[in-house]
Every structure is written in C-alpha cells, then in structure tokens.
Design a protein around this motif. Structure first.
Motif: not given
Lengths: 336, 360, 352
Positions: B71-72, B296-299, B315
């Motif tokens: 991911x970024x 998947x929750x959160x970041x 996560x």
C-alpha cells in the motif's frame, strides 16, 4: 504555537540587527567624509579632525557601531547635520506623512484588488476579466511618477477638481492638533470636518499613484488564486450540498484563495510604509522618501541610518504579524 | 528455469546465510532508510524518526521481473530510489552486478547508472514540456558522453520506433501526445542507453485500462527482445500478478512475504498478503457475490521509534491477540523453497484469490 | 446465483435522465462531452457507469446535479427525480434539491473537503441548509451520528478536527457522511475509491454497501475499475465518447458482453484468478478526440468487429434492445443482434 512565535520573534530581532550592521558598515565604507561636508571644503585639517573626533569618526567601526546602537535604543537617534536638528525631530515631522500616505495607498490597493479579483472570477465573465487583467498590466508597466504627473495634469491643471502638488493640506488650512499624527484621523477626532475633507482631497491622487503598482500585483495574485480554488473539487462538493454559488464562493473559495496572498500583502504594506521618493517628489509630499534622498546626497548618515533601521523594522514586524496570522487562520499551520 | 531457483533473499538478521547467487543482477541486503522530522528552529521541536524502509533484502535475477507490492507508505518507492542511489540509504548494501554501490565515488556511480534506468509513474509531469520527443530520448546520450552524431541519431530513431512513435511524431512536444504515448517516450528515454536494469515505478497506474494493456504488452516485448531486468513497483495486485515473476510484499517498510507469483497468489502464507488478495474485487460478479471478504480494520500508520512485535499485528486477523506476535517480531524465513514469510503463524488462513470464496 | 438481480420496473424508478446533452467550449471549438444520453435508476439500485477518461462520465454526473459551470453548458435534457421533473438547469431551484434528494461523493478525498474548515462545520453546513428549524446543536448531534454510521472512531471529539488530520480512507467516509446527511434517494459516487489503497477501498465499499442496504438509497457508481462494478453493482452502463454504448444487468455485461467495446475492455484487464499470461488483448489506438468524432460509429477505428466495415464507417448505430424483456440489453452497435445471439449459444453450456 507559543514556541513557534518565540522562535519567530528571536529570528526577527536577529534580522533587524543584521540589517543594522550591514547598513552601518556600508555607510562607513562609502567614499566621502561627513565631517568634510560639515566644516566645508576650505576648512583646515585641524578643524576637520576636531569635528571627526566630535562625531566619533576617528574610532574603529566596531566602537562607532556600539555607540550608535546603544544611543539608538535609548531614543537618541543622532543629529542631522543637514537639517540642523536631532534626527528624532526631523523624523517626527516627516514619518507620519509617509505613514499616512502609505497606509491609505495600501488600503486603496488592497480593497480595489479584492473587489476586482472577485468581479473577474465570480462566474465566468471573459469581458470583465479582460478589463481587470488589462488594468493590472497597465498598472505594473507604467512608471508611478509619470502616472502621478499625468493625474495632476488632468485632475488639477485641466479640470481643477483636485488640489495640486502642495503637500498634505492646502496652505490656508492649519494642521489639526496632533494625536495620531494622521491628519485625517486627528481632524475627525477634533470634529474639524473641513480639515478632514481637505486632507482626504490631498490624499486621493498620491494614494492612487502610489497604490497603483501594488494594486496590480495583488489583483493578479488574487485572481490566479481564486481561479485555482474555484476549480477545486471541494467547491463542487459544497455546491452539491445545495449551497448557492455565491455562498460557496464567499465561505469557501475566498478564504482559501486569500491565505496565500497574505505574505504578498504584508510585503506590499511594508514597502508602502517606507515611503516613496518619486511619488513624494511629484506631489511635494513632506515624507521620509524625499528626506532620505536629500540626506543621501548630503551624506547625512544619521538620517539614512535611522531610515534603514526603521524600514527594516517595518518589514520584519509586518512579516512577523503575517506569520502569526497564518497560524491563527490556517488550521494546517496551527496544528502541525 | 523456475523463478525459485534463480535467486533468494538473505535474511536481514543473518546476512551471508546463503551465498550470493551467480545469476543475480541486483542484490539488496538489510536496506534501511530513516527520515527525521521536526527539530528545526532555535528552540527545536519534537524530533521524530520515521523508518520508511526497515531492513529489506532481496535479489533480482538477470532477466526476471521482480515486483515490489504494497500500500502507499509501505516504502516500495523508497526502496526503488535507494537501489538507484537517487537517495542514499541509511544502512545496508546494494550490489549491482557484484559491485557495492555504496563503495563507489561520484564518477563511478555515474558511469554505472547508465546501466540502471527508471520510468516514472506520471507521464504528464515526467517529461519536459519544452522538449520534443526526439530530444527527450536523445538527452541521456549526451549526458553519458555518446558524441558520435550518426550513432546518436540511429539509436534515438531505433528506440522511438521500438516503442511505436513514428518518425513524423518525433518532433512533437509532450502535450501533443496521449498518456500512453508519453509513457512510451519515457520508456524510450530509459532504454536508449541500453541498460541492464529498468526500475518501473507504477508505469501504468495513471493510464486508462485499454492503454494499460498496450503498455504492459510493450514492456513484455521489450524485455524479451533486449534481455532487460525489471524492478517493478506496483500497488495494483492484478497487474503485479500478471506481470511479475517474483514479488516481495512490503508492509511499513519491511518484507512480509516473498516468492514467485504462482505460490504467492495461489498459496500466500502471510495474513497481510492474504488480506490484500481478498480485498481486490475481481471482474466476475457471480464469484464476487459468493465471496466473503476479509475486511481488515484500521490503517497502516508509520510508527516512530522501536516497534515491538510484529508490525502487522494491530490489524492482523490471526495474531491480533496473541502474545508471541505482540512480543517478538517474526523474522523473514524460508517456509518452502523460494517462498519466504515473516509470520509466526504463516499459512494458517484459507488463502489466495479464493480466500473466503466458499465460506458463505 | 445467490443474490437476485433486480429488474428494471419503471414504477420503482427514482431517477430518470433523458436526452442529456452537455457541451464545453474549448480550443478546438464546441465539444459535446455528453451526447444525448438517458438512464433510469430504481429505488435502492446500484448502477455502475464504466468508462475511460474523457468518456463523459463525470460530466454526466455534474449535469444531472446541474453543476456544469461555464464555459460548459447543458444543451438539452430532462431529469425526473422522486416522481417529478426537476428544474435541474435552474440553479436557484436546485439549491433545495441538491444535497437533499440527490447528492454527490467525489473522487479525490484530499481535495474534496475545504482545508480551512473543520469537518463538523462541513457536515453541518448541508444539514442546516436543508432542514428548517434545526438548531446548530441538533445538527451537531446528527453529524456525530453520521460519523458513527460511517465508522469513524471518537466521532464527537473528531468533529473539531480538520481534513488534513484525517487519512484518505477516513476523508472518504466523511464524504459519504456528508452525502447521506439529508437522507437522499440517490447518491452519485464519482470514482469514490480510485485514490485509495486496496484494503481501504474494501473498507469504504463495505461501509457504502451497508448504508445503501440500510437506507435504501440508489447509488450511481462511476468507475473505471471493472472489479468494483462486478462487486458492487446491479446494473451497468458502459460509456464511450459521451454515449452509453451498452446498458444491461451486471451478469450480462461480464458474461456475455454485446458491444465490442465492452468485450475488449473486459479482455484487456489482467485476470488475477486465471494464471495464464499470454499477451493481453489490448484495444488499439487511443480514446477518441471528442472534437473530431468519426462520421459513423465512434468506436469503429478501434473496433475488432466493425473496423473498416462500410456501415460502421458511415452510419451512427442506433440503440438496439436485445435479450429478454425481463433482462434487456441495450447496445449501440450495428451488429448487436448477431453478437447477442451468438453469445447466447456460447453461454448455454457455461455454469450459471
């Protein structure tokens, strides 16, 4: 936030000191001897030496600088040999004239720039936009003294609707009692309506002449920013909530477009407050601009030095205020 | 030759565990890049150290396409820039064709750089708008001291022809080209020096679907013809899966899983890889209706300072509440030949594109 | 098949767009971005609009909301919403409809929120505008509930935060909250997840999906990502050069595309569920220049079926409805009928 402000303050004081050192050294290094100007070209070397001693010119530059700054901070800004009065006296009569003119020129330039930028960008108006851009182009390319002379020729010499180059007031009007040293404000404070009108009439042409270039600069900047911001997706999002075009523009586009112009506006204000030689000459305005030119020619260093210090302070203070304003207005700066 | 035989990563904790493979063109060992923010001004502010890349190792074999996905903010672009020494790594070693780039002086590095080129993501900003297509491709030759006029002309024309820019288009400037064509010009610029390694930083992300396919096909074709090695930075897993021979999945600056495409996409071992695959919607409505996605929750938020335990744990559907995941960071281990994963519970989930497919 | 696909029955329609035509004046003269387009959206239906950049999909979205700014203009068209024709070209009238009956979610979460206003104010703005007699305090309460609905933790406290303090995924949730604030019957979502990472995209789509089901909102989802269409939509409209070249139920689009463009588009996407990797079939050429469209079919120069054919070069294809009355397929192709029937034989043996 407090830490940032303190950091900026320390930086500002350092900048003023830097300016004072550079200007001091420069004035000392420049050819010519102020003492020689005072005693005259034919005076014997002994009297020249004694005047030099009296002025402290025989001391090392460092010592001279130290002396100068200590007395400057105490309020003793030196003696103007050109005018034969202390610098403070000379400045007290000249500075308010420049400040008042600069202030009104800025006000005029700024308000006109905001209005014109709004007219040019709100909705799609190619014709209005063209006129505004043309005016800005004209304002940036025309020399102020030429514009001033032209304005005098038309409004004073030809049509006679505005006063000529006779300074801040007509010869028949006496200045109002000094409180703020701004004639317009002092006149109003004392209820002298006719003096007020006279002061305003004398301000119109010089303020327009002085404000023309800053106006053009600001209007270009604001126009470009407004165009950019109104193309931002968030404006469409605001409109999609049902908010009308004008409200979306006023509430969302304007503040966002305005922020980046704050720095520029600050610089323009500082510049205008420092007086303008040419415009003051054209309108016979008794400000610091004219004084400083004469003083440079006369090597009246005390005046020049004071002027450099004061305008450096003006720039630094305005910048500081702008920086703090950013912190207050822009959440991205405030919370970082 | 299967991808697994070609080259393998060396664990960051035990460098030199495996001898360097003779066929590897690029070897990255224990690469780290940290950035410090704050601390400016006279009184100073809060200093924060962000680990953009946190101990990454991998090998890229000659002629293969190695993908870096994530991911970024996972550090994939930083790795690419460190590989080219466009930015200097904080720690770690980068060997290109056996030469340690860190040991090279400025001039030597410049010479070597001729063999490593990069193609950027955005075809609209990576070309100088005032130059013609011809001069854009010609420029690197001048910089690297190819002075023979005839040779230059021949190479530039050959390259532009190779990427499908016709002779009458050569004198046009970037704005006259479409996004796909600009990306082709960028590719020609990278290839004109006849490099061995090309770093492709999201080369098709800014392009339309129909143009993406054209550019991907061209990249494939050129690789076969010119024997290029690609390091492919990509966030789109469907493209990664289609284009790469082997891949490393990055999360917050570290490799979570590494392997060849078939094992990685068919039988991923790491819950993060698994979650990524599960999150990609497939152009198949019936399957999509059957599929139960792992949400998947959160970041992913870059942490400052030392990270305790597994970086994906907060996560992770598997290890969220497990003590071992909280306490120790799982090392990147070879779980199967050529298939590496950094997880205490590697392979304990239904996996791959089919994850959750039959669960409802 | 687990989920039944909804049928387009007109009594269920909430939005109907007809003869929409939008033009822009540019360097190359007048360009029609949307060319006489119509569509129907039913209650709680999820309609996908698929197209490449420049196909006119965003222009259509803004046209329906009446938000085309000069130098663009809506030339013709009618919008029927919640049982009546709405004056979508009258800005003053639309202020009462936009954000209340129909709202918008925009692509880029970074630039879709005003950076100098806190998000509470940005949500409340639309609430106090439309709900007469609602105090700011009540509006604030509603805003908190909305934020909780889109799963933003600590909603009450975070109301005072500014956009830059939120991540991309969070901002897109806020956009959803803003769009839902006045319980609209239609939401137009223009590339709502394009700028997001895949895990965040899944989260946001999950939230949107749940809210649509709970609140029975119809969604027009504009995207170029065919996977998202397959996952999210009931019905699909494929847009090319300002026209809908194919409209049908999602299964028809993916399993028996009728228009050659739809088919080519599907084939040019790498299919991760299939591991073979030959050359990707790509569409030759580039998207058409709207200022210089071909005389006949606008896809003809790139079409594998009609390229070079007399009829395709000279005649603009009309909309042909093929398929059953229950599951119609509307395609603008001279060969729509043949292609549909051919694919019918093709599909027969495939597992359904």
């Amino acid at each position: 936030m407090l830490r940032t402000v303190i950091n900026k303050l320390v930086g500002s004081v350092a900048a003023i000191f830097g300016a004072s050192i550079i200007s001091f050294v420069f004035l000392r290094v420049l050819p010519g001897n102020p003492a020689r100007l005072i005693v005259g070209p034919l005076a014997p070397a002994s009297s020249l030496l004694s005047v030099e001693k009296q002025m402290g010119l025989d001391q090392p530059v460092i010592v001279q600088y130290g002396r100068y700054m200590t007395s400057f901070l105490r309020g003793d800004w030196g003696f103007s040999y050109g005018a034969g009065v202390p610098v403070t006296t000379e400045m007290a009569s000249r500075l308010p004239a420049s400040l008042e003119l600069g202030f009104y020129a800025f006000l005029l330039a700024f308000v006109a720039a905001v209005i014109c930028a709004l007219l040019a960008t709100y909705r799609y108006r190619p014709v209005t936009d063209g006129v505004v851009r043309g005016t800005a182009f004209f304002g940036l390319s025309v020399p102020p003294f030429w514009f001033g002379l032209l304005a005098l020729l038309l409004f004073f010499a030809t049509w006679g609707i505005l006063p000529g180059p006779e300074g801040r007031l007509s010869t028949s009007t006496t200045p109002p009692p000094s409180i703020t040293h701004f004639y317009t404000i002092d006149a109003l404070l004392h209820g002298q309506l006719s003096t007020f009108v006279d002061a305003v009439r004398h301000l119109i042409l010089p303020a327009i002449t002085l404000g023309l270039a800053p106006f053009s600069y600001l209007v270009r900047l604001l126009r470009a920013n407004l165009l950019d911001v109104s193309r931002e997706p968030f404006i469409i999002v605001v409109r999609s909530k049902g908010i009308g075009r004008f409200l979306a523009f006023a509430r969302h586009a304007l503040p966002n477009a305005f922020l980046p112009t704050l720095t520029a506006a600050g610089l323009v204000l500082a510049q205008l407050l420092s007086g303008s030689v040419l415009v003051e000459k054209v309108f016979n305005w008794p400000g610091v601009g004219a004084l400083v030119t004469d003083s440079i020619l006369r090597q009246d260093n005390a005046i020049v030095q004071t002027f450099i210090l004061l305008s450096a302070t003006a720039y630094v203070v305005v910048n500081l205020v702008v920086d703090i304003l950013y912190g207050v207005i822009d959440p991205r700066v405030r919370i970082s | 030759m299967s991808a697994a035989e070609i080259g393998n990563p060396v664990q960051p904790v035990e460098p030199g565990l495996r001898a360097e493979h003779r066929d590897s063109l690029l070897a990255v060992r224990g690469l780290r890049k940290t950035y410090t923010t704050g601390g400016g001004g006279l009184l100073g502010g809060e200093r924060r150290t962000v680990r953009a890349v946190d101990g990454v190792s991998f090998d890229v074999a000659r002629g293969e396409t190695f993908g870096l996905v994530g991911e970024s903010g996972c550090g994939k672009s930083t790795v690419a820039r460190c590989v080219l020494h466009l930015i200097n790594p904080t720690e770690g070693e980068i060997r290109f064709d056996g030469v340690d780039l860190g040991s090279l002086g400025h001039d030597e590095l410049r010479k070597l750089r001729r063999r490593m080129q990069i193609v950027f993501q955005d075809p609209f900003t990576s070309l100088d708008p005032r130059m013609t297509a011809y001069s854009i491709v010609d420029e690197p030759l001048g910089i690297h001291g190819v002075h023979d006029r005839e040779e230059r002309e021949r190479r530039v024309e050959e390259m532009l022809d190779l990427v499908g820019i016709t002779p009458e288009q050569m004198d046009r400037r970037p704005f006259a080209f479409s996004g796909g064509q600009r990306q082709r010009i960028g590719l020609a610029r990278a290839l004109v020096l006849n490099p061995d390694l090309v770093v492709l930083d999201e080369p098709v992300s800014a392009l339309d679907v129909s143009i993406q396919a054209q550019v991907l096909n061209l990249l494939r074709d050129l690789q076969a013809r010119l024997g290029l090695t690609y390091l492919f930075i990509v966030h789109d897993l469907t493209i990664a899966e289609y284009f790469c021979d082997r891949l490393a999945v990055l999360y917050l600056g570290a490799v979570m899983e590494l392997g060849d495409r078939e094992t990685l996409f068919r039988a991923p071992l790491h819950p993060y890889t698994n979650a990524l695959l599960s999150a990609v919607p497939l152009p198949d409505p019936r399957r999509e209706r059957r599929r139960k996605r792992i949400i998947i929750k959160g970041e992913a938020s870059p942490q400052s300072g030392a990270v305790q335990g597994c970086r994906f744990r907060p996560r992770c559907p598997v290890g969220q509440d497990r003590d071992i995941c909280r306490q120790s960071e799982p090392p990147l281990q070879e779980k199967a030949p050529g298939h590496w994963a950094a997880c205490h519970f590697a392979g304990e989930l239904p996996t791959g594109w089919e994850a959750g497919a039959e669960k409802s | 098949m687990n989920t039944p696909v909804e049928q387009p029955t007109s009594d269920d329609a909430v939005l109907r767009v007809q003869h929409m035509r939008t033009e822009f004046v540019g360097d190359q003269g007048v360009v029609a971005a949307v060319r006489d387009v119509g569509m129907t959206v039913n209650r709680a239906e999820k309609v996908g609009i698929v197209g490449e950049s420049g196909s006119g999909k965003s222009a259509l979205a803004l046209s329906i909301l009446g938000l085309i700014e000069p130098p663009g203009r809506i030339v013709s068209g009618s919008v029927w919403l919640n049982g009546r024709d709405i004056p979508f070209r009258d800005d003053r009238e639309m202020r009462r409809i936009r954000g209340k009956e129909i709202s918008l979610i925009f692509q880029d979460p970074m630039s879709s929120l005003d950076p100098v206003k806190n998000i509470g104010d940005q949500i409340i703005e639309g609430i106090v505008w439309h709900q007469q007699g609602v105090s700011r305090r009540q509006a604030r309460k509603q805003a908190v509930e909305l934020l909780q609905d889109v799963e933003i933790p600590n909603a009450e406290r975070r109301l005072h935060d500014y956009p830059h303090q939120y991540s991309g995924g969070m901002r897109q949730r806020i956009m959803i909250a803003i769009a839902l604030a006045n319980e609209p019957s239609v939401i137009i979502a223009d590339e709502p997840t394009t700028a997001l990472d895949v895990l965040t995209q899944a989260q946001v789509l999950d939230v949107l999906q749940r809210l649509v089901t709970e609140r029975q909102v119809a969604v027009i989802l504009i995207t170029h990502n065919l996977g998202i269409v397959a996952e999210f939509c009931d019905k699909v409209q494929v847009m090319y050069a300002g026209r809908f070249v194919e409209q049908s139920m999602v299964d028809e689009i993916f399993y028996r595309p009728t228009h050659p463009y739809t088919e080519a588009l599907l084939e040019s996407v790498p299919r991760p569920d299939r591991l073979e990797r030959g050359i990707l079939p790509s569409i030759p050429g580039s998207p058409p220049n709207l200022a210089r469209l071909p005389a006949g079919c606008s896809f003809e120069p790139r079409c594998s079926v009609g390229h070079g054919k007399q009829i395709c070069k000279e005649q603009v294809p009309v909309s042909l409805t093929v398929g059953s009355p229950m599951r119609p397929v509307v395609a603008e192709c001279h060969f729509a009928r043949e292609r549909f029937e051919h694919s019918a034989q093709h599909v027969e043996g495939a597992p359904v």
